[in-house]
Write an enzyme that holds these catalytic residues in place. Structure first.
Site, PDB file in Angstrom:
ATOM      1  N   ARG A 120      -7.447   3.396   3.862  1.00 32.89           N
ATOM      2  CA  ARG A 120      -6.962   4.646   3.262  1.00 32.89           C
ATOM      3  C   ARG A 120      -6.146   5.444   4.276  1.00 32.89           C
ATOM      4  O   ARG A 120      -5.090   6.006   3.943  1.00 32.89           O
ATOM      5  CB  ARG A 120      -8.145   5.463   2.731  1.00 32.89           C
ATOM      6  CG  ARG A 120      -8.777   4.884   1.479  1.00 32.89           C
ATOM      7  CD  ARG A 120      -9.815   5.813   0.884  1.00 32.89           C
ATOM      8  NE  ARG A 120     -11.080   5.780   1.574  1.00 32.89           N
ATOM      9  CZ  ARG A 120     -12.109   4.990   1.257  1.00 32.89           C
ATOM     10  NH1 ARG A 120     -11.984   4.135   0.257  1.00 32.89           N
ATOM     11  NH2 ARG A 120     -13.258   5.050   1.928  1.00 32.89           N
TER      12      ARG A 120
ATOM     13  N   ASP B 140      -7.767   4.162 -13.886  1.00 26.64           N
ATOM     14  CA  ASP B 140      -9.088   3.547 -13.874  1.00 26.64           C
ATOM     15  C   ASP B 140      -9.620   3.567 -15.306  1.00 26.64           C
ATOM     16  O   ASP B 140      -9.156   4.343 -16.147  1.00 26.64           O
ATOM     17  CB  ASP B 140     -10.037   4.300 -12.933  1.00 26.64           C
ATOM     18  CG  ASP B 140     -11.208   3.444 -12.473  1.00 26.64           C
ATOM     19  OD1 ASP B 140     -11.120   2.873 -11.370  1.00 26.64           O
ATOM     20  OD2 ASP B 140     -12.195   3.328 -13.219  1.00 26.64           O
ATOM     21  N   SER B 141     -10.607   2.712 -15.577  1.00 22.86           N
ATOM     22  CA  SER B 141     -11.196   2.667 -16.916  1.00 22.86           C
ATOM     23  C   SER B 141     -12.459   3.502 -17.016  1.00 22.86           C
ATOM     24  O   SER B 141     -13.134   3.479 -18.044  1.00 22.86           O
ATOM     25  CB  SER B 141     -11.519   1.214 -17.297  1.00 22.86           C
ATOM     26  OG  SER B 141     -12.417   0.637 -16.369  1.00 22.86           O
TER      27      SER B 141
ATOM     28  N   ASP C 225      -6.427  -2.336  -5.961  1.00 25.04           N
ATOM     29  CA  ASP C 225      -7.752  -2.542  -5.363  1.00 25.04           C
ATOM     30  C   ASP C 225      -8.751  -2.876  -6.473  1.00 25.04           C
ATOM     31  O   ASP C 225      -9.648  -2.094  -6.782  1.00 25.04           O
ATOM     32  CB  ASP C 225      -8.180  -1.283  -4.613  1.00 25.04           C
ATOM     33  CG  ASP C 225      -9.454  -1.490  -3.813  1.00 25.04           C
ATOM     34  OD1 ASP C 225      -9.816  -2.651  -3.562  1.00 25.04           O
ATOM     35  OD2 ASP C 225     -10.093  -0.483  -3.453  1.00 25.04           O
TER      36      ASP C 225
ATOM     37  N   CYS D 233     -11.542  -8.409  -3.038  1.00 22.00           N
ATOM     38  CA  CYS D 233     -12.887  -8.360  -2.445  1.00 22.00           C
ATOM     39  C   CYS D 233     -13.710  -9.549  -2.924  1.00 22.00           C
ATOM     40  O   CYS D 233     -14.937  -9.554  -2.777  1.00 22.00           O
ATOM     41  CB  CYS D 233     -13.580  -7.043  -2.786  1.00 22.00           C
ATOM     42  SG  CYS D 233     -13.866  -6.783  -4.549  1.00 22.00           S
TER      43      CYS D 233
END
Length: 397
Positions: free
Chosen positions: A210, A251-252, A301, A341
């Protein structure tokens, strides 16, 4: 002491101090969940002490390769003290950090993060589950914290035959039990809920990425930024701190986006410069492309697409698709921060996937940097599987 004997030729990984013993490597022996066993080679020679897990494909996880070392409460106290001391030497610019990182710290199955005065722990293996009271005492003693919350609700517990477990393991009697804490990271303020947040509460592994994103947004003058799979907006705050004029968080999760907007205000940025979009990322990328819109920087991400290598092919298609769309949406000279990831996708494969996405998009890019987890999430030379987070910083040509 119960013992496990390996099949002939299966001792090689333990001789290299790799801590896992798979079910198919065992010739004989068994024990109760989490019980300490002696691991012997086929000829009866000592290899390691480990924790037995009858429900897991990883049947034994090694505690120690020293025949003279006892597996008791003092071992866990020493390992935890060593792990905490290491983090103190890393000069982490935050009051939130990972204190114990499983196998890398000699404590397979244990994850512990610190959020200010509160510890949040995951007991993900039968061994650490059996030693939970001793581990909890050692954590409180080594850190001086009085608050310890358990977040043993990850799906991997099912593979160990363990039920989900969450709640306070320790807090002062007068404590109100609030699970939300405000942490400091690189001068920013971020709110974390150890009971409701992802993982132990937050994605501390992306802390340094970040900061680097903020620096590159500033360096390249990125004005319009799209943060995909934004969660609570850590990269969005970083973009605004880097001078971005308009940031969209996608985002959800409505609650996560609400927290992202709160973080924007908490750090003193104009709320008008941030848009929270509750939507599917893939559909959002396609819609922006159809509208002919462009961005100066994009963050990808996503969650874990490939938990194991068996899921790698399907995950590769998903990673390739979102990276292809993102590369097409970037302006020439635009910045892409893209991550995986997934344990089933290693760094080399991820690079190939992104390269393939560039070919399909008809664009090329400069590979500025390879990105990884912050140093308080270490990988050891004997356990490369610990290197789960991999990323690329790409400047579109």
């Amino acid at each position: 002491m119960k013992s496990i004997r390996l099949r002939a030729g299966k001792e090689r990984s333990l001789l290299r101090r790799h801590p896992w013993v798979f079910e198919g490597s065992i010739a004989s022996g068994k024990a109760d969940p989490g019980e300490t066993v002696r691991i012997d080679a086929h000829d009866g020679s000592f290899l390691a002490w480990g924790a037995y897990s009858p429900a897991s494909q990883i049947r034994v996880r090694a505690w120690s390769f020293d025949a003279a070392e006892r597996v008791d409460a003092s071992l866990f106290a020493r390992r935890i003290e060593r792990a905490v001391a290491l983090r103190a030497r890393l000069a982490i610019d935050s009051d939130a950090q990972r204190l114990v990182h499983g196998e890398a710290d000699g404590l397979p199955g244990l994850i512990v993060d610190r959020y200010g005065d509160t510890l949040s722990a995951q007991f993900l293996g039968a061994g650490v589950e059996r030693w939970k009271p001793a581990i909890a005492d050692a954590l409180l003693a080594a850190t001086g914290c009085a608050r310890l919350y358990e977040r043993s609700d990850a799906s991997v517990r099912e593979l160990e035959g363990l039920p989900s477990a969450t709640g306070w393991l320790h807090r002062p009697d007068a404590d109100d039990g609030a699970t939300e804490r405000t942490i400091r990271e690189h001068g920013w303020q971020l709110k974390v809920d150890v009971a409701e947040g992802h993982k132990t509460g937050y994605y501390l592994d992306q802390r340094d990425n970040r900061l680097r994103f903020m620096q590159l947004v500033r360096q390249f003058g990125c004005r319009r930024v799209l943060n995909c799979y934004s969660y609570t907006g850590g990269f969005s705050v970083a973009a605004l701190a880097g001078g971005a004029q308009q940031v969209t968080s996608v985002d959800s999760s409505g609650p996560a986006l609400a927290r992202a907007s709160e973080h924007v205000r908490l750090n003193g940025f104009d709320a008008a410069r941030h848009e929270a979009l509750d939507a599917d990322v893939n559909g959002t990328l396609r819609r922006h492309l159809e509208l002919g819109e462009n961005f100066d920087a994009i963050v990808l991400d996503p969650p874990k697409f490939a938990p194991t290598a068996a899921h790698a092919e399907r995950a590769s298609r998903a990673y390739k698709d979102i990276n292809r769309l993102a590369l097409k949406l970037l302006v020439p000279g635009g910045l892409l921060f893209t991550f995986s990831c997934s344990g089933g996708v290693d760094a080399a494969l991820f690079h190939k996937i992104v390269a393939g996405a560039g070919l399909d998009a008809g664009v090329d890019g400069y590979l500025l940097e390879r990105l990884e987890a912050a140093p308080d999430h270490p990988t050891t030379v004997n356990f490369p599987e610990g290197e789960y987070l991999k990323g690329l910083a790409i400047l579109k040509q």
